[in-house]
Design a protein around this motif. Structure first.
Motif, PDB file in Angstrom:
ATOM      1  N   ILE A   1      51.613  92.221  89.232  1.00  0.00           N
ATOM      2  CA  ILE A   1      51.267  90.961  89.900  1.00  0.00           C
ATOM      3  C   ILE A   1      50.262  91.226  91.013  1.00  0.00           C
ATOM      4  N   GLY A   2      49.204  90.440  91.031  1.00  0.00           N
ATOM      5  CA  GLY A   2      48.212  90.524  92.094  1.00  0.00           C
ATOM      6  C   GLY A   2      48.229  89.241  92.910  1.00  0.00           C
ATOM      7  N   GLU A   3      48.317  89.391  94.230  1.00  0.00           N
ATOM      8  CA  GLU A   3      48.292  88.235  95.125  1.00  0.00           C
ATOM      9  C   GLU A   3      46.843  87.964  95.528  1.00  0.00           C
ATOM     10  N   VAL A   4      46.403  86.740  95.316  1.00  0.00           N
ATOM     11  CA  VAL A   4      45.010  86.355  95.536  1.00  0.00           C
ATOM     12  C   VAL A   4      44.857  85.651  96.876  1.00  0.00           C
ATOM     13  N   GLY A   5      43.771  85.967  97.564  1.00  0.00           N
ATOM     14  CA  GLY A   5      43.428  85.272  98.804  1.00  0.00           C
ATOM     15  C   GLY A   5      41.924  85.048  98.859  1.00  0.00           C
ATOM     16  N   ILE A   6      41.525  83.877  99.324  1.00  0.00           N
ATOM     17  CA  ILE A   6      40.094  83.543  99.437  1.00  0.00           C
ATOM     18  C   ILE A   6      39.877  82.842 100.770  1.00  0.00           C
ATOM     19  N   SER A   7      38.843  83.245 101.486  1.00  0.00           N
ATOM     20  CA  SER A   7      38.438  82.573 102.727  1.00  0.00           C
ATOM     21  C   SER A   7      36.920  82.484 102.742  1.00  0.00           C
ATOM     22  N   VAL A   8      36.420  81.293 103.077  1.00  0.00           N
ATOM     23  CA  VAL A   8      34.975  81.067 103.147  1.00  0.00           C
ATOM     24  C   VAL A   8      34.675  80.326 104.445  1.00  0.00           C
TER      25      VAL A   8
END
Length: 174
Positions: free
Chosen positions: A89-96
């Motif tokens: 399992i990979g935990e995804v995070g995105i910030s822009v």
């Protein structure tokens, strides 16, 4: 942002730690949609550099930065554990940064993460959390294949101190 922007996406390096910290603090000021309790608690510089270097060496982890004019304007990550029963399992995070919302940068970043995870082959599932009221992000994640798997009631605070619900979203990889 109306003009065309040239963006470079690359893996994070230990030299990026201060710029990444600055971006996260900026994003925390610009939006009320973060699902974290704090944008990144202050840590000493050596510890930050060590953590970035360790994460970069992890087989199940990828951290990307998006740059415009050599300034970090976006961050995307997949963090997976190694050697556990959840190592698939990979935990995804995105910030822009807000100045770059609406130009497709989030979609570009999430696409890069998914492509990397599929090529890696170790990860079978990606997951993330997003505030229900962040309709643009929910739409983006659904557009690239994530599904809403559940609702976490009162899982995040707004800047005003109100509790809001958070979707748990997942994407199964081939």
């Amino acid at each position: 942002m109306s003009e065309e922007v040239s963006v470079i996406i690359r893996e994070v390096t230990s030299e990026d730690h201060q710029a990444v910290q600055s971006l996260m603090q900026k994003v925390a000021r610009e939006t009320d949609f973060l699902t974290l309790n704090s944008p990144n608690p202050p840590q000493n510089e050596l510890k930050e550099v060590t953590q970035v270097e360790q994460l970069c060496q992890s087989l199940n982890t990828l951290i990307l930065v998006a740059l415009a004019d050599e300034e970090i304007i976006g961050l995307a990550s997949i963090k997976g554990e190694e050697g556990s029963n959840t190592s698939h399992i990979g935990e995804v995070g995105i910030s822009v940064a807000r100045d770059y919302w609406g130009i497709g940068l989030g979609q570009l970043l999430i696409g890069e993460l998914i492509t990397w995870a599929e090529a890696l082959g170790n990860l079978k599932r990606l997951e993330l959390r997003v505030q229900i009221r962040n309709e643009r992000a929910v739409h983006l994640y659904q557009k690239v294949g994530f599904e809403i798997e559940g609702t976490l009631k009162n899982a995040a605070f707004t800047a005003e101190g109100d509790l809001v619900d958070v979707y748990m979203m997942g994407l199964l990889l081939n």
